[in-house]
Enzyme design. Structure first.
Site, PDB file in Angstrom:
ATOM      1  N   ASP A  74      35.547  41.807  36.704  1.00 22.98           N
ATOM      2  CA  ASP A  74      35.297  42.732  35.589  1.00 22.98           C
ATOM      3  C   ASP A  74      35.431  41.950  34.290  1.00 22.98           C
ATOM      4  O   ASP A  74      36.389  42.098  33.535  1.00 22.98           O
ATOM      5  CB  ASP A  74      36.269  43.908  35.634  1.00 22.98           C
ATOM      6  CG  ASP A  74      35.837  45.053  34.708  1.00 22.98           C
ATOM      7  OD1 ASP A  74      34.805  44.905  34.023  1.00 22.98           O
ATOM      8  OD2 ASP A  74      36.515  46.091  34.676  1.00 22.98           O
ATOM      9  N   ASN A 162      40.925  51.791  37.724  1.00 22.84           N
ATOM     10  CA  ASN A 162      41.982  52.089  36.751  1.00 22.84           C
ATOM     11  C   ASN A 162      41.449  52.292  35.334  1.00 22.84           C
ATOM     12  O   ASN A 162      42.221  52.363  34.379  1.00 22.84           O
ATOM     13  CB  ASN A 162      43.038  50.973  36.750  1.00 22.84           C
ATOM     14  CG  ASN A 162      42.477  49.624  36.341  1.00 22.84           C
ATOM     15  OD1 ASN A 162      41.265  49.457  36.170  1.00 22.84           O
ATOM     16  ND2 ASN A 162      43.342  48.641  36.186  1.00 22.84           N
ATOM     17  N   HIS A 163      40.148  52.397  35.187  1.00 23.97           N
ATOM     18  CA  HIS A 163      39.584  52.658  33.866  1.00 23.97           C
ATOM     19  C   HIS A 163      39.844  54.104  33.453  1.00 23.97           C
ATOM     20  O   HIS A 163      39.870  55.005  34.295  1.00 23.97           O
ATOM     21  CB  HIS A 163      38.078  52.367  33.859  1.00 23.97           C
ATOM     22  CG  HIS A 163      37.770  50.913  34.049  1.00 23.97           C
ATOM     23  ND1 HIS A 163      36.511  50.450  34.388  1.00 23.97           N
ATOM     24  CD2 HIS A 163      38.549  49.802  33.944  1.00 23.97           C
ATOM     25  CE1 HIS A 163      36.533  49.134  34.493  1.00 23.97           C
ATOM     26  NE2 HIS A 163      37.762  48.721  34.216  1.00 23.97           N
ATOM     27  N   GLU A 166      41.771  58.402  27.204  1.00 20.68           N
ATOM     28  CA  GLU A 166      42.942  59.254  26.981  1.00 20.68           C
ATOM     29  C   GLU A 166      43.013  59.781  25.551  1.00 20.68           C
ATOM     30  O   GLU A 166      42.564  59.124  24.611  1.00 20.68           O
ATOM     31  CB  GLU A 166      44.234  58.482  27.280  1.00 20.68           C
ATOM     32  CG  GLU A 166      44.447  58.209  28.756  1.00 20.68           C
ATOM     33  CD  GLU A 166      45.774  57.521  29.058  1.00 20.68           C
ATOM     34  OE1 GLU A 166      46.157  57.522  30.234  1.00 20.68           O
ATOM     35  OE2 GLU A 166      46.417  56.984  28.121  1.00 20.68           O
ATOM     36  N   ASN A 271      40.508  40.412  30.471  1.00 18.02           N
ATOM     37  CA  ASN A 271      39.935  39.563  31.529  1.00 18.02           C
ATOM     38  C   ASN A 271      38.879  38.683  30.868  1.00 18.02           C
ATOM     39  O   ASN A 271      37.718  39.081  30.776  1.00 18.02           O
ATOM     40  CB  ASN A 271      39.249  40.406  32.618  1.00 18.02           C
ATOM     41  CG  ASN A 271      40.204  41.100  33.555  1.00 18.02           C
ATOM     42  OD1 ASN A 271      41.410  41.029  33.390  1.00 18.02           O
ATOM     43  ND2 ASN A 271      39.670  41.779  34.547  1.00 18.02           N
ATOM     44  N   SER A 304      50.781  53.699  33.313  1.00 20.55           N
ATOM     45  CA  SER A 304      49.989  54.454  34.273  1.00 20.55           C
ATOM     46  C   SER A 304      49.556  55.791  33.669  1.00 20.55           C
ATOM     47  O   SER A 304      49.883  56.113  32.526  1.00 20.55           O
ATOM     48  CB  SER A 304      50.816  54.716  35.530  1.00 20.55           C
ATOM     49  OG  SER A 304      51.907  55.569  35.216  1.00 20.55           O
ATOM     50  N   HIS A 326      48.864  42.854  30.229  1.00 25.31           N
ATOM     51  CA  HIS A 326      47.749  43.767  29.940  1.00 25.31           C
ATOM     52  C   HIS A 326      48.063  45.192  30.334  1.00 25.31           C
ATOM     53  O   HIS A 326      47.248  46.090  30.100  1.00 25.31           O
ATOM     54  CB  HIS A 326      46.480  43.295  30.644  1.00 25.31           C
ATOM     55  CG  HIS A 326      46.341  43.725  32.073  1.00 25.31           C
ATOM     56  ND1 HIS A 326      47.347  43.591  33.005  1.00 25.31           N
ATOM     57  CD2 HIS A 326      45.293  44.288  32.735  1.00 25.31           C
ATOM     58  CE1 HIS A 326      46.920  44.042  34.176  1.00 25.31           C
ATOM     59  NE2 HIS A 326      45.690  44.477  34.039  1.00 25.31           N
ATOM     60  N   ALA A 328      51.094  47.852  32.878  1.00 23.22           N
ATOM     61  CA  ALA A 328      52.306  47.931  33.689  1.00 23.22           C
ATOM     62  C   ALA A 328      52.204  47.045  34.922  1.00 23.22           C
ATOM     63  O   ALA A 328      53.183  46.439  35.352  1.00 23.22           O
ATOM     64  CB  ALA A 328      52.556  49.383  34.108  1.00 23.22           C
ATOM     65  N   GLY A 329      51.017  46.965  35.509  1.00 21.76           N
ATOM     66  CA  GLY A 329      50.834  46.156  36.708  1.00 21.76           C
ATOM     67  C   GLY A 329      51.169  46.935  37.966  1.00 21.76           C
ATOM     68  O   GLY A 329      52.162  47.672  38.015  1.00 21.76           O
TER      69      GLY A 329
END
Length: 397
Positions: A74, A162-163, A166, A271, A304, A326, A328-329
């Site tokens: 990505d 995860n895109h 919000e 990325n 998240s 970038h 929480a992971g």
């Protein structure tokens, strides 16, 4: 915390987390990276976890070489956030209509616009450079040119995984709009094509992991990759720019009486590749799941879908190649999350957030991620917190 240094074959591995907390497979990936002949430095962010090809949350500095898997598929994925003039008191009690309007305006998943979205139709959106950008599509790899129509129609779309888009409030009650996306399918196609090319090159045949195949300077393969890489990074930036314009348009219409205004945008790739200079040496720095955090530079570190996010300002720590995490992971894979959690768990962990709560997003449940507060605490020497946000609406792909 400051970093912990562990030994690597050619360079030490600087880790802004406890090495004991990192999965064995991710540690092996990092050790493999440290064997590369071109490696000059390796920094590991607190959101580190196993990734395809190369570790997510890694910052890899090489001289005269770049590893496409260390950028990821990505290309240019990143974040944008804007503070608005709205306050929490302006928001309605029922936010379902607002979420629906966002989903109508911005296609999610594999969706695309029926026809290309013209940037000239949006208030205050700069249009210079767009024609030149699309004109340069003629110069990308022939293998992906058949995707042009799809690439054009996916410009201004969210994607899946995860895109997200919000609506958030900060600790002062101010409302923010925020989104996370990248170069969509065209970036993935370009990345996979070039990774395949790199793996066949003679100088990569003796590597400990074929996924770490690199391009080296002054070769036609490197020139071709860099051309497509930088084009895809630009695509990702334009994609977020257009989505933000669509999102602002929704907010203006839904809160027409409030005459909403927007502050300058905070935006960052996480990325990508950038040419940077350290200790007098020009290096190609790849950040896969990491943001640039030069002194005074603003960035975004999201948590998240049920926790929150942070707007940060870089402290310019060169030991980390001026980088920060970038997000929480993940602390577990998508499949593991689906096995462990149910939709009831998802409902409980996203209380107070207007969002999808069905089985299709269980793999994005907050419990599948590391605690964002811990991740922020581990990089206090990399960034300072400017604002803490909590989402009230979350649109997932």
């Amino acid at each position: 915390m400051s970093y912990v240094e562990i030994s690597g074959a050619k360079v030490p591995i600087r880790m802004w987390t406890d090495p004991a907390s990192v999965e064995d497979v991710a540690l092996r990936q990092l050790q493999n990276v440290a064997t590369l002949p071109w490696i000059k430095g390796l920094a590991v962010m607190p959101d580190v976890h196993y990734g395809k090809g190369a570790t997510v949350g890694s910052v890899i500095a090489m001289r005269d070489a770049v590893c496409p898997a260390a950028v990821g598929v990505d290309i240019g994925c990143g974040m944008s956030a804007v503070k608005t003039s709205l306050t929490a008191n302006d928001l309605p009690g029922d936010l379902s209509r607002l979420r629906s309007k966002i989903e109508e305006a911005i296609p999610v998943g594999r969706g695309m616009h029926d026809s290309p979205v013209e940037p000239g139709g949006f208030h205050g959106l700069a249009t210079s450079g767009w024609d030149d950008f699309w004109g340069r599509f003629d110069g990308v790899a022939e293998a992906v040119k058949f995707r042009e129509d799809r690439a054009i129609k996916q410009m201004g779309t969210l994607g899946g995984g995860n895109h997200f888009v919000e609506i958030c409030t900060d600790t002062t009650g101010a409302v923010w709009v925020m989104l996370h996306s990248g170069s969509r399918n065209i970036g993935k196609e370009l990345a996979e094509y070039h990774i395949g090319v790199a793996q066949k090159l003679p100088h990569n045949q003796g590597l400990v992991d074929r996924d770490l195949a690199v391009f080296v300077a002054d070769t036609p393969q490197m020139a071709a990759y860099q051309n497509d890489l930088y084009w895809a990074q630009e695509y990702a930036k334009y994609n977020r720019t257009l989505m933000m314009a669509l999102l602002k348009d929704v907010v203006r219409k839904e809160f027409r009486k409030a005459r909403v205004t927007f502050e300058p945008e905070v935006s960052c790739h996480h990325n990508y590749v950038n040419r940077e200079r350290y200790e007098g040496v020009d290096l190609l720095v790849t950040r896969k799941g990491a943001i640039s955090a030069r002194a005074g530079e603003f960035g975004i570190i999201p948590g998240s879908m049920g926790t929150g996010s942070y707007i940060v300002k870089g402290l310019g720590n060169e030991k980390a190649f001026n980088s920060a995490s970038h997000g929480a992971g993940r602390r577990m894979s998508r499949n593991a999350a689906k096995r462990r959690f149910s939709t009831r768990d998802l409902e409980e962990q996203t209380q107070g957030v207007e969002c999808r709560k069905d089985s299709g997003v269980v793999d994005e449940i907050p419990g599948a991620y590391k605690p964002i507060e811990q991740v922020i605490e581990q990089q206090r020497d990399l960034v300072e917190v400017v604002a803490k946000l909590k989402q009230v609406v979350c649109v997932k792909g």
